[in-house]
Enzyme design. Structure first.
Site, short mmCIF file in Angstrom:
data_model
loop_
_atom_site.label_atom_id
_atom_site.label_comp_id
_atom_site.label_asym_id
_atom_site.label_seq_id
_atom_site.Cartn_x
_atom_site.Cartn_y
_atom_site.Cartn_z
N ARG A 40 44.08 37.61 40.58
CA ARG A 40 43.02 36.61 40.45
C ARG A 40 41.76 36.90 41.27
NH1 ARG A 40 43.07 31.91 41.32
NH2 ARG A 40 42.13 31.28 39.37
N CYS A 94 44.67 51.51 45.11
CA CYS A 94 43.60 52.50 45.24
C CYS A 94 42.35 52.07 44.49
CB CYS A 94 44.12 53.83 44.71
SG CYS A 94 42.93 55.13 44.83
N GLU A 95 41.82 50.92 44.84
CA GLU A 95 40.57 50.45 44.24
C GLU A 95 39.80 49.64 45.27
OE1 GLU A 95 39.93 49.36 40.39
OE2 GLU A 95 41.81 50.15 39.57
N TYR A 127 49.60 32.26 37.35
CA TYR A 127 48.92 33.51 37.04
C TYR A 127 48.98 34.49 38.22
CZ TYR A 127 47.37 30.18 33.58
OH TYR A 127 47.37 29.21 32.62
#
Ligand code: LLP
Length: 433
Positions: free
Chosen positions: A325, A356-357, A385
């Site tokens: 989210r 890895c972002e 969610y």
């Protein structure tokens, strides 16, 4: 702590508790990362929503939005409490039936169903919310082949703007969902002409995480207006489904959400006046997801390391693989250092996941107590969610889900292993030696 905790969370002896359970002990016992859900909160959220509506009108059916949290244990609890479900795939349909929900309390939603989805709905006698004329034609054929009459609603596009993130506003005129206002009467007329279709309902869902009641009242007004036009055509409506969407406060300092009672007080008079004028008595269906499960669950995540760069980063073991989210909707979730819950909030940190972002940020620029490796951070309001949108990105197995109830706790979904991930992969025949 800079905000008031909801009833099922508390601080005792400096540690964060969920129900009667010390989050630090849970993290030790079951490992991290870990989803922990409070069953009592789940039950009370459901009952409150249900009762708020039934105070106005006894013929209300709750259809839990299974996409919010599809754990079978949770679905079973809601089934026991009398719920049906809004299902959006064959998988969710199977889960709902397995949980003990009755087929007549299910609605198969979706704007892009396969023929197999439609076949399953027909086979299981589950009503279908149609989203296009094309789907109507396909379902008519499929029901005919099965020698059945398929009961349907159409998803109405009420073309209303709602105050929420654009990615989760679903009833805009430009949205991919639903039938446009000027085609609705034609859609019902076409359905009535189909040999194997019986239109019995109407459906809409205007969006999610909505923190005002007015859009729901507006949608209800549109629904009863359309109900009039359809009734004039000769359709006998047995249900009107006004969807879900009532939000929860994620930022516990700045946000407040309407209560289910306030929601009901705004929506029910519009619905009741409308149907009274038309002289019809359809069941009212609602499809709450987030409001029932959102606040019931925390993610417990361990601090791997702390780093001072241009700002202070807290690197934890849960990232957008487990809670998408924040990365997807810039969503805000409160974070609490569970083992230092009564310490002063003295330092600003950014809590980041292991993915890895660059966008793998759980909480940006938050004041927290002094954080060290080994600390346990609780991410609040992760019940909706959260796990249902989790992935195995970076070959990270999804973590376990634990339920607490009174003084008991138990695993309701085991954690995956790398072997689980590997087991789905196959060697290609031309790579065999
Ligand atoms: N009914 C239909 C047809 C829906 O599409 C949805 C949610 C619901 C009911 C339940 O809405 P709720 O009461 O939970 O707001 N992943 C996003 C939310 C996507 C909602 C999709 N549809 C998020 O994390 O905010």
């Amino acid at each position: 702590m800079t905000f008031t905790l909801p009833d099922h969370l508390s601080v005792r002896g400096g540690q964060l508790y969920i129900g009667q359970h010390d989050c630090v002990n849970l993290a030790e016992e079951y490992g991290t990362p870990l989803f922990v859900t409070d069953e009592e909160r789940l039950r009370s959220n459901f009952t409150r929503y249900d009762e708020a509506l039934k105070k106005h009108y006894s013929d209300v059916q709750m259809l839990y939005a299974a996409k919010a949290n599809g754990n079978l244990t949770i679905m079973k609890i809601f089934a026991q409490l009398g719920a049906g479900a809004d299902v959006f795939s064959s998988g969710e349909l199977h889960m709902a039936l397995l949980a003990g929900m009755l087929p007549e309390k299910l609605l198969f939603n979706g704007s892009s169903k396969t023929k197999d989805d439609l076949k399953l709905a027909v086979e299981k006698d589950v009503k279908v919310s149609l989203d296009s004329f094309d789907e109507l034609r396909q379902l008519n054929e499929i029901a005919g082949e099965a020698g059945k009459i398929a009961e349907v609603s159409f998803r109405i596009n009420p073309a209303i703007d709602v105050p929420t993130h654009p990615k989760i506003a679903t009833g805009l005129a430009t949205s991919k969902f639903g039938i446009k206002a000027d085609q609705i009467v034609d859609a019902y007329r076409a359905a009535m002409e189909c040999e194997n279709i019986l239109p019995v309902g109407m459906h809409c869902h205007i969006g999610s995480q909505i923190l005002a009641v007015e859009p729901f009242a507006k949608a209800a007004e549109i629904m009863v207006k359309v109900a009039g036009e359809i009734t004039d055509l000769g359709v006998r409506l047995t249900f009107i489904d006004i969807g879900g969407g009532l939000g929860i406060p994620y930022n516990h300092t700045t946000e407040t959400a309407p209560t289910p009672e306030e929601y009901a007080d705004a929506v029910m008079p519009v619905f009741l006046n409308g149907i009274r004028k038309l002289g019809i008595k359809p069941q009212l269906w609602v499809e709450p997801g987030r409001n029932l499960v959102g606040d019931t669950t925390v993610i417990l995540t361990k601090v791997n390391s702390v780093k001072t760069a241009h700002k202070k980063f807290v690197n934890v073991d849960a990232g957008f693989n487990l809670l998408l989210r924040p990365a997807m909707y810039d969503a805000y979730h409160e974070v609490i250092v569970a083992n230092k819950a009564d310490h002063d909030y003295e330092t600003e940190y950014t809590v980041t996941g292991p993915i890895c972002e660059t966008g793998d940020i759980i909480a940006n620029d938050r004041m927290l107590p002094h954080v060290e490796d080994g600390d346990i951070i609780a991410i609040l309001d992760a019940g909706a969610y959260g796990y249902s949108m989790a992935s195995q990105y970076n070959c990270r197995p999804r973590c376990p889900e634990v339920m607490v109830f009174g003084d008991r706790s138990g695993i309701m979904r085991r954690g995956e292993s790398v072997i689980d991930i590997l087991n789905t992969m196959k060697k290609l025949p031309w790579h065999e030696k």
